[in-house]
Design a protein around this motif. Structure first.
Motif, mmCIF file in Angstrom:
data_model
loop_
_atom_site.group_PDB
_atom_site.id
_atom_site.type_symbol
_atom_site.label_atom_id
_atom_site.label_comp_id
_atom_site.label_asym_id
_atom_site.label_seq_id
_atom_site.Cartn_x
_atom_site.Cartn_y
_atom_site.Cartn_z
ATOM 1 N N MET B 236 0.871 -1.282 0.107
ATOM 2 C CA MET B 236 -0.368 -0.072 0.214
ATOM 3 C C MET B 236 1.180 1.129 0.000
ATOM 4 S SD MET B 236 -2.805 -0.904 2.596
ATOM 5 C CE MET B 236 -3.716 0.647 3.003
ATOM 6 N N MET B 237 2.331 1.329 0.591
ATOM 7 C CA MET B 237 2.785 2.158 0.701
ATOM 8 C C MET B 237 3.748 2.548 -0.194
ATOM 9 S SD MET B 237 5.548 2.445 4.266
ATOM 10 C CE MET B 237 7.055 2.609 3.247
ATOM 11 N N VAL B 238 4.182 1.693 -1.087
ATOM 12 C CA VAL B 238 4.832 2.536 -2.433
ATOM 13 C C VAL B 238 4.080 1.806 -3.154
ATOM 14 C CG1 VAL B 238 6.239 0.892 -4.176
ATOM 15 C CG2 VAL B 238 6.472 0.509 -1.518
ATOM 16 N N GLY B 239 2.610 1.986 -3.265
ATOM 17 C CA GLY B 239 1.234 1.549 -5.050
ATOM 18 C C GLY B 239 1.987 0.813 -6.081
ATOM 19 N N ARG B 240 1.157 0.594 -6.708
ATOM 20 C CA ARG B 240 1.173 -0.507 -8.065
ATOM 21 C C ARG B 240 1.161 0.241 -9.001
ATOM 22 N NH1 ARG B 240 0.640 -5.641 -7.105
ATOM 23 N NH2 ARG B 240 -0.813 -6.423 -5.483
ATOM 24 N N SER B 241 2.034 1.587 -8.587
ATOM 25 C CA SER B 241 1.496 2.155 -10.225
ATOM 26 C C SER B 241 2.671 1.844 -11.012
ATOM 27 C CB SER B 241 1.961 4.242 -9.376
ATOM 28 O OG SER B 241 3.521 3.921 -8.476
ATOM 29 N N LEU B 244 7.718 3.933 -14.902
ATOM 30 C CA LEU B 244 8.002 4.920 -15.687
ATOM 31 C C LEU B 244 9.414 3.969 -16.055
ATOM 32 C CD1 LEU B 244 6.938 7.976 -15.650
ATOM 33 C CD2 LEU B 244 8.626 7.819 -17.606
ATOM 34 N N ARG B 245 9.605 2.943 -16.592
ATOM 35 C CA ARG B 245 10.724 2.658 -17.433
ATOM 36 C C ARG B 245 10.570 3.058 -18.873
ATOM 37 N NH1 ARG B 245 12.383 -2.151 -13.872
ATOM 38 N NH2 ARG B 245 10.628 -2.696 -12.899
ATOM 39 N N LEU B 246 12.335 3.709 -18.372
ATOM 40 C CA LEU B 246 13.033 3.999 -19.705
ATOM 41 C C LEU B 246 13.453 3.825 -20.250
ATOM 42 C CD1 LEU B 246 15.309 7.126 -17.554
ATOM 43 C CD2 LEU B 246 14.126 7.336 -18.981
ATOM 44 N N ASP B 247 13.939 4.432 -21.401
ATOM 45 C CA ASP B 247 14.480 3.671 -23.095
ATOM 46 C C ASP B 247 15.171 3.369 -23.035
ATOM 47 O OD1 ASP B 247 13.653 2.622 -24.751
ATOM 48 O OD2 ASP B 247 13.471 4.162 -26.494
ATOM 49 N N LYS B 248 16.118 2.418 -21.782
ATOM 50 C CA LYS B 248 17.415 2.019 -22.349
ATOM 51 C C LYS B 248 18.041 0.882 -22.565
ATOM 52 C CE LYS B 248 18.540 0.721 -17.796
ATOM 53 N NZ LYS B 248 18.178 0.580 -16.568
ATOM 54 N N SER B 249 19.158 1.232 -23.153
ATOM 55 C CA SER B 249 20.000 -0.383 -23.552
ATOM 56 C C SER B 249 20.412 -0.767 -22.849
ATOM 57 C CB SER B 249 21.184 0.518 -24.372
ATOM 58 O OG SER B 249 22.436 0.845 -23.565
ATOM 59 N N GLU B 250 21.047 -1.762 -23.535
ATOM 60 C CA GLU B 250 21.129 -3.227 -22.253
ATOM 61 C C GLU B 250 22.543 -2.724 -21.504
ATOM 62 O OE1 GLU B 250 20.455 -6.675 -20.972
ATOM 63 O OE2 GLU B 250 19.742 -5.665 -21.962
ATOM 64 N N LEU B 466 11.387 4.938 -5.016
ATOM 65 C CA LEU B 466 11.692 3.746 -5.554
ATOM 66 C C LEU B 466 11.671 3.805 -7.027
ATOM 67 C CD1 LEU B 466 10.309 1.023 -3.172
ATOM 68 C CD2 LEU B 466 13.002 1.332 -4.125
ATOM 69 N N ASP B 467 10.532 4.497 -7.699
ATOM 70 C CA ASP B 467 10.231 5.145 -8.894
ATOM 71 C C ASP B 467 11.949 4.955 -9.698
ATOM 72 O OD1 ASP B 467 8.034 3.056 -8.636
ATOM 73 O OD2 ASP B 467 7.191 5.764 -9.252
ATOM 74 N N GLU B 468 12.492 6.004 -9.056
ATOM 75 C CA GLU B 468 13.512 6.941 -9.324
ATOM 76 C C GLU B 468 15.229 5.316 -10.200
ATOM 77 O OE1 GLU B 468 15.072 10.468 -9.268
ATOM 78 O OE2 GLU B 468 15.687 9.739 -8.372
ATOM 79 N N THR B 494 10.678 -6.747 -8.183
ATOM 80 C CA THR B 494 9.873 -5.969 -7.658
ATOM 81 C C THR B 494 9.645 -4.542 -6.983
ATOM 82 O OG1 THR B 494 8.832 -6.923 -6.282
ATOM 83 C CG2 THR B 494 8.041 -7.375 -8.313
ATOM 84 N N ASP B 495 8.988 -3.470 -6.702
ATOM 85 C CA ASP B 495 9.059 -2.805 -5.641
ATOM 86 C C ASP B 495 8.667 -3.447 -4.581
ATOM 87 O OD1 ASP B 495 6.303 -3.019 -6.239
ATOM 88 O OD2 ASP B 495 6.146 -0.565 -7.100
#
Lengths: 371, 506
Positions: B236-241, B244-250, B466-468, B494-495
């Motif tokens: 609940m604290m972190v949320g299931r939002s 926002l995954r960035l376009d990120k190369s391997e 955490l998202d960041e 997972t978060d």
């Protein structure tokens, strides 16, 4: 009242209008003092203006006082940019004078211009050395410079009295002063210059140290705003933690700022010893070191502000002594009070009307812009 | 016993564009210990500051004992029986306990009768709640735990029926925490109501009977503590939002270019904040360091960047030892070796806010060519350089002569980032790169960090978001109580897992 957006306040409002308003208020209050003392304030103002501008010797005196205030004002300002409250200008100037004298008397075999340069260096080195000890204690032990510098003023005064009585006194005389320097070492005075142009004037203490004061102002401006040293000093002064983050040593900069400050205060000794007394007399700094604090605060710690502020205090000193001659009810101490009022309004109460004045002008400018 | 003592209805509070509290409803029952839990910046402290009268809500009503009240200042709250123990204690260090408590409530000009009465009342309070405080000891001689008790006593003396504690255990040792909990329980038994703000799940489970969860300024749930568990609360604290995954190369990680071995660091109060930490960062890799604020990240960053002394352990840059407890390089020497640092707190450390923008854009590099030549600053080059990087990093307004405090938070952050990234560092330490930064700028800053990584920099990203951490990092370590408590490759993490680690559950 909502705070004024500082970025919208034009520079001339905060740096010209506000100080002028404060000064005017201070003069009004001072006028009240004079009125209560039973004299006519208008007459007093007329005398001040006449005394400091009205005749050539008077004007020269004004500039002579200005010279001293520029040195001590700059001294305070440099330390203040590193957020150090150096109120030891008085003692640093005193010891600086010792440096001037010792160099001049011991190197009298050298050509005069070289003796002058060495004496100026002596003033700087001695003044800086006197500031170094409080600086070192502040940097390493956290002993507050306000406390230590004020103690060092007393120590300097005692030390000088001791030297003047027991060590370097002119034994042919009774007073606590040294022998006079050889005449050729004396700084050319304003009187000498006037003489070159065929103008005959009476004695004047104004001498070429005035030019040194101009040079010192340029030097401080350059140091504080144009060099890495000044940049680092200001960084330490504004935000010590950020300075540490950027690899700037607060320790080093506290010491540098204080030493430069002490050196500048020491230059007062050049004006007084080479230019005026030509020997060390007891108590020659005569409070210039303290008044320098007010000069610096009023001049907003910038040479461009310090110079006019020093000039203003020069006018007060010179014009004030004129008033005390002519008005029996006004004593010398009255003018100390006037100085105090000016310091009060331009220092402690500096922000009394600032918000009102600034928002007045900001609103006016906004109206103009929208019209 | 289930009569509500405090009711909040539709509380809203904004700071500029930030909506710190959105339509908050909260009911707290008399004689309970009520937990309020949430991540940093979720709005817990803001909400409680409103209840304590430090902030005024933009809208909404507050009722105490069913009566609507208007709180304009802490004084109003105290009158209504609300007391608060802040994270940072509000005590006069060189006063005694007694003097601190009666401060503002002396009631007489010359101490006499009232003082004696106060003494007696306080002794009674101490006995009732087993506070065990010597009223005549000076605050500066007391440990943190005791100072906190003084704060509690102060609130009780002023008639608090509701006691709000803001992150009370953050500064305490485990033993002190036990003592505090004992006191709180005995307060509850005497009929007082306690509101406990925390981000530590374990405390909620231990102590509270009811719990409310906040996330991003909203109240996302209320429940009885017995009906829930840590995992559920963490979720609940972190949320299931959606992240926002960035376009990120391997990741193309290379050699280890920054290594920390068995590092221990103390803070200014001589408390050990970093405990035997080991880290390795390869070039071309972002290592995310997750954790709740105050678990040693700040001290770690400061030690790694040369600001803080290392107590024990070693730090290696490109295989060469740069710091241990005996020999260490200062921040400038580390910069010369290719280490750049974006500090967590930009206004306290990253900038001199009274400086003009151009002065901050060379801050720390001001002694290098072409900015300075034999100690004289090269104004023209500095300005042209400033204009160039202000344009490149889209710092607005693009005026190098503007005083830095006049820039918005996001643009101040860009000033620091542009300064540090522009040097193409080999190792980059970044603390909270997007704290207080608007969304557009966040994306920009994230993209810049990814670019740096693709160019082969080794990056340590410290963030409480955490998202960041999840969207930028290649590998994630979690710090709790000064220790690294977990390490994961950022694949299928997972978060929730991280949230549990951050809360010190596993």
């Amino acid at each position: 009242m909502a705070p004024v957006d500082k970025s919208k306040v034009p520079w001339w409002v905060s740096n010209l209008i506000v100080p002028l308003v404060n000064l005017t208020l201070a003069l009004l209050v001072s006028g009240l003092f004079i009125f209560i003392a039973g004299e006519n304030p208008y007459e007093a103002v007329r005398l001040i203006i006449y005394g400091s501008f009205g005749y050539i010797e008077g004007f020269a005196y004004t500039l002579y006082y200005t010279t001293n205030f520029v040195f001590t004002g700059l001294a305070f300002a440099v330390a203040f940019h590193c957020r150090l409250f150096n109120i030891g200008g008085e003692g640093q100037a005193y010891i600086g004078g010792l440096g001037v004298f010792l160099v001049a008397i011991n190197f009298s075999f050298l050509p005069v211009p070289i003796v002058w340069l060495l004496s100026i260096a002596g003033a700087v080195v001695f003044g800086a050395a006197w500031a170094f000890i409080p600086a070192y204690l502040q940097a390493t032990r956290g002993s507050h410079v306000v406390i230590t510098t004020i103690m060092f003023n007393f120590i300097a005064a005692s030390l000088m009295v001791f030297l003047l009585v027991d060590v370097i006194r002119d034994t042919a005389q009774m007073g606590p002063h040294t022998v006079a320097l050889p005449k050729e070492q004396w700084f050319p005075s304003f009187k000498d210059f006037a003489g070159l142009f065929g103008v005959k004037i009476r004695y004047s203490p104004l001498n070429i140290s005035f030019l040194l004061a101009i040079l010192a102002s340029v030097f401080v401006w350059f140091l504080v705003w144009k060099t890495r040293w000044g940049y680092e000093m200001r960084a330490v002064g504004h935000n010590t933690q950020a300075a540490i983050y950027a690899g700037i040593s607060p320790y080093k900069n506290i010491i540098i700022a204080m030493c430069i400050s002490g050196g500048l205060a020491g230059l007062l000794g050049v004006n007084e010893i080479l230019g005026v007394h030509h020997k060390i007399v007891a108590g020659f700094p005569a409070g210039y070191g303290f008044t320098g604090i007010a000069v610096a605060l009023m001049g907003r710690n910038h040479p461009i502000g310090i110079f006019p502020a020093a000039f203003l205090f020069g006018i007060l000193y010179q014009g004030g002594s004129e008033v005390t001659f002519d008005m029996p009810n006004i004593t010398r101490y009255m003018f100390v009070a006037v100085q105090g009022v000016i310091i009060l309004f331009s220092g402690a109460l500096e922000n009394l009307f600032r918000p009102q004045i600034e928002s007045f002008f900001v609103n006016r400018l906004n109206m103009k812009a929208s019209a | 016993m289930v009569s509500p003592i405090l009711e909040l209805t539709n509380i809203n509070k904004s700071f500029g564009h930030v909506h710190a509290n959105k339509n908050i409803n909260l009911t707290i029952n008399k004689g309970t210990i009520h937990g309020i839990i949430g991540e940093n910046g979720a709005g817990k402290s803001t909400l409680m500051s409103i209840v304590f009268g430090l902030y005024q809500a933009n809208s909404g009503t507050i009722k105490v004992n069913g009566k609507e009240i208007n709180l304009r200042s802490p004084k109003d709250s105290i009158i209504n029986g609300i007391g608060m123990v802040h994270q940072h204690f509000m005590l006069v260090e060189n006063f005694t306990v007694l003097e601190n408590i009666i401060l503002g409530f002396e009631g007489e000009l010359v101490f006499g009768k009232n003082l004696e009465k106060a003494k007696k009342d306080l002794k009674d309070l101490c006995d009732t709640y087993k506070l065990n405080i010597d009223l005549n000891s000076t605050i500066s001689d007391l440990s943190v735990g005791f100072r906190q008790r003084v704060e509690i006593l102060k609130s009780l003396y002023r008639g608090a029926e509701i006691l709000i504690l803001d992150e009370p255990t953050g500064v305490l040792t485990p033993q002190e925490v036990d003592e505090l909990f004992k006191i709180l329980r005995s307060l509850k038994e005497e009929g007082k109501t306690i509101v406990l703000i925390t981000h530590k799940l374990i405390e909620i489970m231990d102590l509270t009977s009811e719990v409310s969860v906040m996330r991003q300024g909203e109240m996302v749930g209320h429940t009885k503590t017995e009906n829930t568990n840590k995992e559920q609360l963490a979720e609940m604290m972190v949320g299931r939002s959606v992240l926002l995954r960035l376009d990120k190369s391997e990741v193309k990680a290379g050699e280890v270019s920054f290594k920390v071995k068995n590092l221990t660091v103390k803070d200014d109060l001589d408390v050990t904040r970093v405990k035997n930490v080991d880290l390795e960062i390869r070039s071309g890799e972002i290592l995310g360091l997750a954790g709740v604020t105050g678990n040693g990240q700040t001290e770690l960053l400061e030690a790694l960047s040369g600001i803080r002394k290392v107590e024990s352990g070693e730090i290696y840059l490109e295989g060469k030892k740069v710091s241990d407890s005996q020999n260490f390089l200062d921040p400038r020497e580390l910069k010369d070796k290719g280490l750049a640092h974006v500090p967590e707190d930009r206004q306290r450390m990253g900038l001199v806010t009274d400086f003009k923008a151009y002065e901050n854009l060379i801050f720390g590099y001001h002694d290098q060519q072409p900015f300075s030549k034999s100690s004289v600053l090269n104004h023209r080059d500095i300005i042209s350089h400033s204009k160039k990087i202000m344009e490149e990093y889209d710092v607005r307004p693009q005026s190098p002569n503007l005083i830095t405090s006049n820039f918005s938070g996001g643009n101040q952050q860009k000033i620091i980032l542009s300064r540090e990234l522009n040097e193409n560092p080999k190792v980059l330490l970044v603390g909270q790169p997007t704290r207080g930064v608007d969304i557009g700028a966040i994306e920009f800053i994230h993209q810049r960090l990814i670019d740096m990584r693709d160019r082969g920099a080794a990056i340590l990203l410290v963030s409480v978001e955490l998202d960041e951490v999840l969207s930028l990092s290649d590998r994630i370590v979690v710090m709790f109580d000064g220790k690294i408590v977990g390490e994961k490759d950022n694949i299928n993490v997972t978060d929730r897992e991280l949230g549990l680690l951050m809360a010190g559950v596993v």
